[in-house]
Design a protein around this motif. Sequence first.
Motif, PDB file in Angstrom:
ATOM      1  N   ARG A 150      71.574  86.700  68.829  1.00 42.16           N
ATOM      2  CA  ARG A 150      71.794  86.583  70.157  1.00 42.16           C
ATOM      3  C   ARG A 150      70.360  86.576  71.017  1.00 42.16           C
ATOM      4  NH1 ARG A 150      75.075  86.732  74.447  1.00 42.16           N
ATOM      5  NH2 ARG A 150      74.405  87.808  76.301  1.00 42.16           N
ATOM      6  N   GLU A 151      69.623  87.297  70.371  1.00 39.57           N
ATOM      7  CA  GLU A 151      68.045  87.782  70.805  1.00 39.57           C
ATOM      8  C   GLU A 151      67.313  86.382  70.628  1.00 39.57           C
ATOM      9  OE1 GLU A 151      64.883  89.076  72.839  1.00 39.57           O
ATOM     10  OE2 GLU A 151      66.843  89.476  73.011  1.00 39.57           O
ATOM     11  N   TYR A 152      67.401  85.856  69.546  1.00 37.58           N
ATOM     12  CA  TYR A 152      66.631  84.697  69.334  1.00 37.58           C
ATOM     13  C   TYR A 152      67.353  83.570  70.143  1.00 37.58           C
ATOM     14  CZ  TYR A 152      65.158  86.853  65.094  1.00 37.58           C
ATOM     15  OH  TYR A 152      64.435  87.904  64.345  1.00 37.58           O
ATOM     16  N   ALA A 153      68.383  83.426  70.315  1.00 39.61           N
ATOM     17  CA  ALA A 153      69.166  82.351  71.163  1.00 39.61           C
ATOM     18  C   ALA A 153      68.575  82.848  72.542  1.00 39.61           C
ATOM     19  CB  ALA A 153      70.676  82.578  71.322  1.00 39.61           C
ATOM     20  N   ARG A 154      68.449  83.842  73.178  1.00 34.43           N
ATOM     21  CA  ARG A 154      67.959  84.138  74.390  1.00 34.43           C
ATOM     22  C   ARG A 154      66.522  83.703  74.421  1.00 34.43           C
ATOM     23  NH1 ARG A 154      64.655  87.006  76.842  1.00 34.43           N
ATOM     24  NH2 ARG A 154      63.919  88.187  75.267  1.00 34.43           N
ATOM     25  N   LEU A 155      65.803  83.741  73.578  1.00 34.50           N
ATOM     26  CA  LEU A 155      64.346  83.290  73.480  1.00 34.50           C
ATOM     27  C   LEU A 155      64.153  81.798  73.584  1.00 34.50           C
ATOM     28  CD1 LEU A 155      62.776  85.964  70.876  1.00 34.50           C
ATOM     29  CD2 LEU A 155      62.465  85.830  73.529  1.00 34.50           C
ATOM     30  N   VAL A 156      65.079  81.072  72.953  1.00 33.12           N
ATOM     31  CA  VAL A 156      64.905  79.852  72.638  1.00 33.12           C
ATOM     32  C   VAL A 156      65.541  79.135  74.417  1.00 33.12           C
ATOM     33  CG1 VAL A 156      66.203  77.689  71.880  1.00 33.12           C
ATOM     34  CG2 VAL A 156      65.529  79.606  70.448  1.00 33.12           C
ATOM     35  N   ARG A 157      66.332  79.750  74.985  1.00 34.22           N
ATOM     36  CA  ARG A 157      66.930  79.349  76.105  1.00 34.22           C
ATOM     37  C   ARG A 157      65.752  79.541  77.293  1.00 34.22           C
ATOM     38  NH1 ARG A 157      72.542  80.563  77.769  1.00 34.22           N
ATOM     39  NH2 ARG A 157      72.766  78.708  76.682  1.00 34.22           N
ATOM     40  N   ALA A 158      64.925  80.804  77.046  1.00 26.26           N
ATOM     41  CA  ALA A 158      64.047  81.191  77.967  1.00 26.26           C
ATOM     42  C   ALA A 158      62.916  80.156  77.956  1.00 26.26           C
ATOM     43  CB  ALA A 158      63.450  82.529  77.645  1.00 26.26           C
ATOM     44  N   ALA A 159      62.438  79.663  76.795  1.00 23.01           N
ATOM     45  CA  ALA A 159      61.336  78.572  76.543  1.00 23.01           C
ATOM     46  C   ALA A 159      61.890  77.191  77.104  1.00 23.01           C
ATOM     47  CB  ALA A 159      61.117  78.375  75.059  1.00 23.01           C
ATOM     48  N   PHE A 160      63.168  77.190  76.936  1.00 23.25           N
ATOM     49  CA  PHE A 160      63.678  75.663  77.734  1.00 23.25           C
ATOM     50  C   PHE A 160      63.548  75.832  78.944  1.00 23.25           C
ATOM     51  CE2 PHE A 160      67.503  73.528  79.100  1.00 23.25           C
ATOM     52  CZ  PHE A 160      67.360  72.263  78.895  1.00 23.25           C
ATOM     53  N   ARG A 161      64.183  76.866  79.571  1.00 24.33           N
ATOM     54  CA  ARG A 161      64.063  76.976  80.994  1.00 24.33           C
ATOM     55  C   ARG A 161      62.511  76.944  81.400  1.00 24.33           C
ATOM     56  NH1 ARG A 161      68.678  81.568  82.011  1.00 24.33           N
ATOM     57  NH2 ARG A 161      70.288  79.968  81.853  1.00 24.33           N
ATOM     58  N   SER A 162      61.506  77.342  80.740  1.00 22.52           N
ATOM     59  CA  SER A 162      60.161  77.387  81.143  1.00 22.52           C
ATOM     60  C   SER A 162      59.676  76.021  81.160  1.00 22.52           C
ATOM     61  CB  SER A 162      59.362  78.200  80.265  1.00 22.52           C
ATOM     62  OG  SER A 162      59.302  79.743  80.414  1.00 22.52           O
ATOM     63  N   GLN A 163      60.389  75.206  80.102  1.00 20.02           N
ATOM     64  CA  GLN A 163      59.847  73.919  79.826  1.00 20.02           C
ATOM     65  C   GLN A 163      60.276  72.879  81.094  1.00 20.02           C
ATOM     66  OE1 GLN A 163      61.389  72.059  76.284  1.00 20.02           O
ATOM     67  NE2 GLN A 163      61.338  69.929  77.430  1.00 20.02           N
ATOM     68  N   LYS A 164      61.386  73.340  81.401  1.00 13.85           N
ATOM     69  CA  LYS A 164      62.329  72.409  82.424  1.00 13.85           C
ATOM     70  C   LYS A 164      61.234  72.867  83.941  1.00 13.85           C
ATOM     71  CE  LYS A 164      64.797  70.213  80.626  1.00 13.85           C
ATOM     72  NZ  LYS A 164      64.854  68.630  80.237  1.00 13.85           N
ATOM     73  N   ILE A 165      60.972  74.085  84.021  1.00 21.57           N
ATOM     74  CA  ILE A 165      60.165  74.303  85.296  1.00 21.57           C
ATOM     75  C   ILE A 165      58.961  73.849  85.287  1.00 21.57           C
ATOM     76  CG2 ILE A 165      58.861  76.436  86.418  1.00 21.57           C
ATOM     77  CD1 ILE A 165      61.241  78.243  85.675  1.00 21.57           C
ATOM     78  N   ALA A 166      58.191  73.750  84.089  1.00 20.58           N
ATOM     79  CA  ALA A 166      56.586  73.073  84.121  1.00 20.58           C
ATOM     80  C   ALA A 166      57.015  71.683  84.200  1.00 20.58           C
ATOM     81  CB  ALA A 166      56.235  73.304  82.588  1.00 20.58           C
ATOM     82  N   GLU A 167      58.120  70.890  83.789  1.00 16.25           N
ATOM     83  CA  GLU A 167      58.374  69.590  84.173  1.00 16.25           C
ATOM     84  C   GLU A 167      58.447  69.195  85.594  1.00 16.25           C
ATOM     85  OE1 GLU A 167      61.606  68.482  81.740  1.00 16.25           O
ATOM     86  OE2 GLU A 167      60.660  68.440  79.557  1.00 16.25           O
ATOM     87  N   ASN A 168      59.054  69.993  86.251  1.00 15.24           N
ATOM     88  CA  ASN A 168      59.264  69.930  87.675  1.00 15.24           C
ATOM     89  C   ASN A 168      58.139  70.133  88.510  1.00 15.24           C
ATOM     90  OD1 ASN A 168      61.790  69.148  87.500  1.00 15.24           O
ATOM     91  ND2 ASN A 168      62.658  71.071  87.476  1.00 15.24           N
ATOM     92  N   VAL A 169      57.101  70.810  87.982  1.00 18.69           N
ATOM     93  CA  VAL A 169      55.951  71.141  88.611  1.00 18.69           C
ATOM     94  C   VAL A 169      54.903  70.119  88.497  1.00 18.69           C
ATOM     95  CG1 VAL A 169      53.933  72.670  88.680  1.00 18.69           C
ATOM     96  CG2 VAL A 169      56.157  73.636  88.529  1.00 18.69           C
ATOM     97  N   VAL A 170      54.866  69.367  87.107  1.00 20.06           N
ATOM     98  CA  VAL A 170      53.922  68.193  86.973  1.00 20.06           C
ATOM     99  C   VAL A 170      54.214  67.063  87.495  1.00 20.06           C
ATOM    100  CG1 VAL A 170      53.201  66.998  85.088  1.00 20.06           C
ATOM    101  CG2 VAL A 170      53.416  69.462  84.753  1.00 20.06           C
TER     102      VAL A 170
END
Length: 122
Positions: free
Chosen positions: A102-122
Amino acid sequence: MNTIAQVAHNDAAELGVIGAAVLDARSCSEAIAFGLQPHEFAWETNGELWRAILEVAKSGRPVDYVTVTSEAAAPMFAHQDGGVHIVLGNIIGGAFSPGEGREYARLVRAAFRSQKIAENVV
């Protein structure tokens, strides 16, 4: 994988959640219950392994090395010597805690969300 995804992903968490799910039934159930989806993985091969894990679990079969390698799309791993068997075997042999799916799943999702935020900024 594009440059933004390369910056925003978490290799260790992606490998950890896959390995934990294959080695520990409780971890697998918890990670699946978290709702992690294949598209949230930065690496396409990891997403394919997670898709296979979800399909195996959904069918009621035990999630393990044999069932997951049988379910995974072989062409996805054709570029790697030994294919899906070697890829999943290497993940299972990695250093992670099987009980932390579950913790690893949370970390994968956090990275995915960070990626989506970065894509919207660029």
